[in-house]
Design an enzyme around this catalytic site. Structure first.
Site, short mmCIF file in Angstrom:
data_model
loop_
_atom_site.label_atom_id
_atom_site.label_comp_id
_atom_site.label_asym_id
_atom_site.label_seq_id
_atom_site.Cartn_x
_atom_site.Cartn_y
_atom_site.Cartn_z
CG ASP A 11 -2.03 -0.98 1.15
OD1 ASP A 11 -2.16 -1.61 0.08
OD2 ASP A 11 -2.77 -1.15 2.14
CG ASP A 130 -12.45 -3.95 -1.99
OD1 ASP A 130 -11.56 -4.78 -2.28
OD2 ASP A 130 -12.23 -2.73 -1.88
#
Lengths: 251, 202
Positions: A11, A130
């Protein structure tokens, strides 16, 4: 025979790796290029960089580090996060990214998948989904998991495939960050309905979890962050374990 | 000077990055005059055969490529374009090698093939005066990175390496000075760089 892929995920915010980094002997533990190179040399099969930079203005720096990553590593890498136009995709691919991952923008405008696949080829269009369990189905969330949509995850994945997605990056929000293992039921449901590769994400805490995702979950690849970042397991150790269990991996 | 043919193919930049890493003397060009005078030529390629052939034709590159006498490396779609035809939109290709490019059977396997697979090198390739310099001594167990939906069948005279994905197909071909690799050496880690390095110095 095609090998199962092990994919570390990083990330990045404002050009710095922000989550779960605990390498001891790096000059700069937050540099995506240095971390990417580390994983490349350790035997990662691909890398995924998710840009979680909050503001559009600051996101312009992404091209800089993507270009530097492309100069440094010679395995495929995917860049995701906040990508919403053909121009943004083109810029990332030209900077050296092999694939882009689309999430919220594709849910808002599914035709973006068709247009991107037509312009750049399905092989570089990864659709990140997601998914969170809701009763006896899984709902699609957007905005990095903040916003619930009305979409059913399994139906959305089928639609994305039909629109030209090249791969599905499937994250179980119920498992993400828990390190108790991937959502094998979700993975199997998706594997039964898709003809494109599925990358399992969310919940990896041990090599056994990766094995289950690849075997019972029938995933083509496994994405993991914390088990590699904290050096609990090296990529080589994980691959050796999987190989001993009969999984074909590149060693 | 190595010329990497610029016809707006997707993986142009990463082929360049790998050559830069190897400190090779190279340039990108889509100019037929420049390609014709190159010491070596690399034809990269990601995307559709039809779009690629249209670009090559528009830029006046087809005959120049057919007429090359210098070491030539076609990567991925760059291998497929060497053949007579592709089933992808029923496209006429360069016709340097006989045969037709086919689509993987999605009943047998996932399409596209994405990921790392192995190449069984045939002795014809290892003994070939050109290809042998590039591929001999590369370990059998090595993995290379593939991304493709179409493939060259294994039963053609140019096959020097095969890969199994649903069925066996040609992942490396050679004919005279034309070498084709279905995988991406620029994305295949250190072993891929080694193949490219050998092409650079051959």
């Amino acid at each position: 025979m095609l090998a199962k892929r092990i994919i570390p995920c990083l990330d990045v915010a404002d050009g710095r790796v922000v989550k779960g980094v605990n390498f001891v002997d790096l000059k700069d533990a937050g540099d995506p290029v240095e971390l990417g190179e580390r994983y490349y040399l350790e035997g990662a099969d691909e890398l995924v960089f998710l840009d979680i930079t909050a503001t559009v203005e600051k996101r312009k720096t992404v091209i800089d580090w993507v270009r530097r990553v492309a100069d440094t590593i010679f395995i495929p890498f995917t860049v995701g996060g906040g990508i919403s136009s053909l121009e943004a995709i083109s810029n990332l691919l030209r900077a050296g990214a092999d694939k882009v991952s689309l999430n919220s923008a594709a849910v808002r405008n599914p035709q973006l998948i068709r247009e991107a696949a037509a312009a750049f080829g399905s092989q570089c269009i990864v659709i990140a989904v997601d998914a969170k369990r809701s009763g006896n189905q899984w709902k699609v969330f957007t905005g990095g998991g903040r916003f619930e949509t009305e979409r059913d995850a399994l139906e959305w994945i089928e639609e994305a495939e039909n629109l030209g997605a090249g791969e599905i990056l499937l994250t179980s929000m119920d498992r993400d960050g828990t390190q108790v293992g991937y959502d094998l039921v979700l993975l199997k449901e998706v594997a039964d309905r898709t003809r494109i590769p599925v990358i399992a994400s969310g919940g990896a805490g041990s090599p056994e979890h990766l094995l289950s995702a690849l075997r019972e979950g029938e995933a083509d690849a496994v994405l993991a962050a914390s088990i590699f970042h904290y050096e609990r397991y090296s990529i080589a150790e994980v691959k050796e374990f999987l190989s001993k269990e009969g999984v074909v991996v590149r060693q | 000077m190595i010329v990497v043919v610029d016809y707006r193919a997707g993986n142009l930049y990463n082929v360049g990055n790998a050559l830069k890493h190897l400190k090779a003397d190279f340039s990108f060009s889509g100019d037929p005059g420049v390609v014709a005078k190159a010491d070596k030529v690399i034809l990269p390629g990601v995307g559709s055969a039809r779009a690629a052939m249209t670009s090559l034709a528009t830029q006046g590159l087809c005959d120049v490529i057919r007429g090359l006498k210098v070491p030539f490396l076609g990567i991925c779609l760059g291998l497929q374009l060497l053949f007579e035809r592709s089933e992808e939109d029923d496209t006429e290709c360069l016709g340097i090698l006989p045969g037709t490019i086919r689509r993987f059977d999605s009943e047998l396997t996932k399409v596209p093939q994405i990921g790392w697979n192995q190449v069984a090198w045939r002795k014809e390739g290892l003994l070939d005066p050109f290809a042998g310099q590039i591929v001999s001594g590369i370990p059998e167990a090595s993995y290379f990175y593939f991304v493709h939906s179409y493939y060259a069948p294994s039963n053609n005279g140019s096959t020097i390496g095969t890969t199994v994905y649903g069925e066996e197909y040609s992942s490396a071909v050679v004919s005279g000075n034309f070498l084709g690799l279905q995988f991406h050496p620029e994305r295949s880690g250190e072993v891929g760089l080694e193949l490219l390095r050998r092409f650079v110095v051959c």
